[in-house]
Design a protein around this motif. Sequence first.
Motif, mmCIF file in Angstrom:
data_model
loop_
_atom_site.group_PDB
_atom_site.id
_atom_site.type_symbol
_atom_site.label_atom_id
_atom_site.label_comp_id
_atom_site.label_asym_id
_atom_site.label_seq_id
_atom_site.Cartn_x
_atom_site.Cartn_y
_atom_site.Cartn_z
ATOM 1 N N TYR A 31 34.644 71.713 21.195
ATOM 2 C CA TYR A 31 34.304 71.663 22.623
ATOM 3 C C TYR A 31 32.835 71.312 22.794
ATOM 4 O O TYR A 31 31.955 71.958 22.208
ATOM 5 C CB TYR A 31 34.603 73.019 23.267
ATOM 6 C CG TYR A 31 34.381 73.066 24.757
ATOM 7 C CD1 TYR A 31 33.125 73.396 25.284
ATOM 8 C CD2 TYR A 31 35.410 72.816 25.658
ATOM 9 C CE1 TYR A 31 32.924 73.443 26.654
ATOM 10 C CE2 TYR A 31 35.214 72.881 27.033
ATOM 11 C CZ TYR A 31 33.969 73.191 27.513
ATOM 12 O OH TYR A 31 33.771 73.249 28.877
ATOM 13 N N TYR A 35 25.537 69.388 31.024
ATOM 14 C CA TYR A 35 25.136 70.008 32.274
ATOM 15 C C TYR A 35 23.864 69.325 32.771
ATOM 16 O O TYR A 35 23.080 68.799 31.992
ATOM 17 C CB TYR A 35 24.817 71.498 32.076
ATOM 18 C CG TYR A 35 25.989 72.371 31.708
ATOM 19 C CD1 TYR A 35 26.380 72.534 30.374
ATOM 20 C CD2 TYR A 35 26.690 73.083 32.681
ATOM 21 C CE1 TYR A 35 27.436 73.350 30.036
ATOM 22 C CE2 TYR A 35 27.749 73.911 32.342
ATOM 23 C CZ TYR A 35 28.111 74.042 31.014
ATOM 24 O OH TYR A 35 29.163 74.863 30.679
ATOM 25 N N LEU A 43 22.914 75.615 36.284
ATOM 26 C CA LEU A 43 23.439 74.444 35.591
ATOM 27 C C LEU A 43 24.762 74.012 36.217
ATOM 28 O O LEU A 43 25.614 74.854 36.516
ATOM 29 C CB LEU A 43 23.661 74.759 34.116
ATOM 30 C CG LEU A 43 22.425 74.774 33.219
ATOM 31 C CD1 LEU A 43 21.595 76.011 33.454
ATOM 32 C CD2 LEU A 43 22.821 74.670 31.760
ATOM 33 N N LEU A 45 28.093 71.504 35.672
ATOM 34 C CA LEU A 45 28.847 70.812 34.634
ATOM 35 C C LEU A 45 29.122 69.364 35.052
ATOM 36 O O LEU A 45 29.661 69.111 36.132
ATOM 37 C CB LEU A 45 30.163 71.553 34.380
ATOM 38 C CG LEU A 45 31.057 71.036 33.274
ATOM 39 C CD1 LEU A 45 30.381 71.192 31.911
ATOM 40 C CD2 LEU A 45 32.387 71.785 33.281
ATOM 41 N N GLU A 59 31.926 69.368 37.514
ATOM 42 C CA GLU A 59 31.630 69.481 38.943
ATOM 43 C C GLU A 59 31.012 68.224 39.530
ATOM 44 O O GLU A 59 31.292 67.854 40.669
ATOM 45 C CB GLU A 59 30.627 70.611 39.175
ATOM 46 C CG GLU A 59 31.055 71.995 38.826
ATOM 47 C CD GLU A 59 29.893 72.952 39.045
ATOM 48 O OE1 GLU A 59 29.085 73.129 38.125
ATOM 49 O OE2 GLU A 59 29.806 73.513 40.158
ATOM 50 N N LEU A 98 36.952 75.901 25.577
ATOM 51 C CA LEU A 98 36.665 76.715 26.747
ATOM 52 C C LEU A 98 37.476 76.298 27.968
ATOM 53 O O LEU A 98 37.380 76.936 29.002
ATOM 54 C CB LEU A 98 35.173 76.669 27.067
ATOM 55 C CG LEU A 98 34.253 77.248 25.990
ATOM 56 C CD1 LEU A 98 32.807 77.183 26.440
ATOM 57 C CD2 LEU A 98 34.638 78.687 25.661
ATOM 58 N N ALA A 99 38.250 75.211 27.853
ATOM 59 C CA ALA A 99 39.055 74.774 28.981
ATOM 60 C C ALA A 99 40.401 75.485 29.022
ATOM 61 O O ALA A 99 41.167 75.296 29.956
ATOM 62 C CB ALA A 99 39.271 73.264 28.916
ATOM 63 N N ARG B 91 34.654 81.728 34.432
ATOM 64 C CA ARG B 91 35.208 80.379 34.450
ATOM 65 C C ARG B 91 36.098 80.177 35.666
ATOM 66 O O ARG B 91 36.752 81.105 36.131
ATOM 67 C CB ARG B 91 36.012 80.112 33.177
ATOM 68 C CG ARG B 91 35.149 80.027 31.944
ATOM 69 C CD ARG B 91 35.942 79.585 30.763
ATOM 70 N NE ARG B 91 37.104 80.434 30.546
ATOM 71 C CZ ARG B 91 37.994 80.213 29.607
ATOM 72 N NH1 ARG B 91 37.891 79.162 28.827
ATOM 73 N NH2 ARG B 91 39.015 81.014 29.461
ATOM 74 N N TYR B 98 40.065 74.796 32.619
ATOM 75 C CA TYR B 98 39.066 75.736 33.097
ATOM 76 C C TYR B 98 37.681 75.192 32.793
ATOM 77 O O TYR B 98 37.480 74.515 31.797
ATOM 78 C CB TYR B 98 39.258 77.093 32.432
ATOM 79 C CG TYR B 98 40.427 77.851 32.985
ATOM 80 C CD1 TYR B 98 41.721 77.543 32.608
ATOM 81 C CD2 TYR B 98 40.242 78.864 33.911
ATOM 82 C CE1 TYR B 98 42.803 78.223 33.129
ATOM 83 C CE2 TYR B 98 41.313 79.561 34.429
ATOM 84 C CZ TYR B 98 42.590 79.234 34.033
ATOM 85 O OH TYR B 98 43.653 79.906 34.551
ATOM 86 N N LYS B 99 36.750 75.512 33.649
ATOM 87 C CA LYS B 99 35.400 75.012 33.483
ATOM 88 C C LYS B 99 34.419 76.177 33.552
ATOM 89 O O LYS B 99 34.549 77.069 34.378
ATOM 90 C CB LYS B 99 35.067 73.995 34.570
ATOM 91 C CG LYS B 99 35.993 72.776 34.558
ATOM 92 C CD LYS B 99 35.672 71.841 35.678
ATOM 93 C CE LYS B 99 36.505 70.558 35.581
ATOM 94 N NZ LYS B 99 37.937 70.808 35.744
ATOM 95 N N LEU B 100 33.443 76.111 32.665
ATOM 96 C CA LEU B 100 32.416 77.137 32.626
ATOM 97 C C LEU B 100 31.222 76.614 33.399
ATOM 98 O O LEU B 100 30.544 75.704 32.947
ATOM 99 C CB LEU B 100 32.047 77.429 31.173
ATOM 100 C CG LEU B 100 31.260 78.704 30.886
ATOM 101 C CD1 LEU B 100 32.110 79.917 31.183
ATOM 102 C CD2 LEU B 100 30.794 78.720 29.447
ATOM 103 N N THR B 101 30.978 77.172 34.565
ATOM 104 C CA THR B 101 29.879 76.685 35.389
ATOM 105 C C THR B 101 28.919 77.824 35.693
ATOM 106 O O THR B 101 29.303 78.995 35.720
ATOM 107 C CB THR B 101 30.392 76.090 36.701
ATOM 108 O OG1 THR B 101 31.137 77.079 37.411
ATOM 109 C CG2 THR B 101 31.274 74.888 36.435
#
Lengths: 118, 112
Positions: A31, A35, A43, A45, A59, A98-99, B91, B98-101
């Motif tokens: 992964y 950012y 931050l 994404l 984002e 992480l998704a 997340r 899923y996205k870690l923002t």
Amino acid sequence: NAGVTQTPKFQVLKTGQSMTLQCAQDMNHEYMSWYRQDPGMGLRLIHYSVGAGITDQGEVPNGYNVSRSTTEDFPLRLLSAAPSQTSVYFCASSYSNLAVEGSYNEQFFGPGTRLTVL
Amino acid sequence: DAKTTQPPSMDCAEGRAANLPCNHSTISGNEYVYWYRQIHSQGPQYIIHGLKNNETNEMASLIITEDRKSSTLILPHATLRDTAVYYCIVRVRGGSNYKLTFGKGTLLTVNP
């Protein structure tokens, strides 16, 4: 073990120029993500990848392209730089995907690239 | 579209405990809470994460409420080097992934 490396550290572009921000990791992480951080902001994404050949949008993906041809490298391309893309860019990697719901692991961040678009 | 709420800034005296709160009322049942910090302009650094139980490592402790709607990061003996922006992250699901923002975080200033 260098961790996550980013080049260049600083870059100044003129509006309309293109460039590629480089990111590499030597931890065999699947992964990777990009950012951007604007002054006084957290931050956001841009894009992420869950493995070689697989990328997805975050984002704020507009104006940026990515590809992932190898596990180690995840370059970020600005096709036509705009002043709104002036920012600090961080690359990160993680052992886990992480998704995926319920997955967990820490992300390792690079030192950042400070980009100014005039 | 932040999924966490943190105070923008906090002060702490050197040697005292720093307690950083975070609200994450929309967290789903099997999602972890992560904490990272960013010192000056460096890349963020992972601190700790948790699901339901309280967690402790060499850097900090994480206290999660029973309803999981909020958590507190505790630095037991803050030092000047702990001055940083602390991010509480949950997340979010965007499409099929899923996205870690990160939100704006809390600027912790440790004073001598």
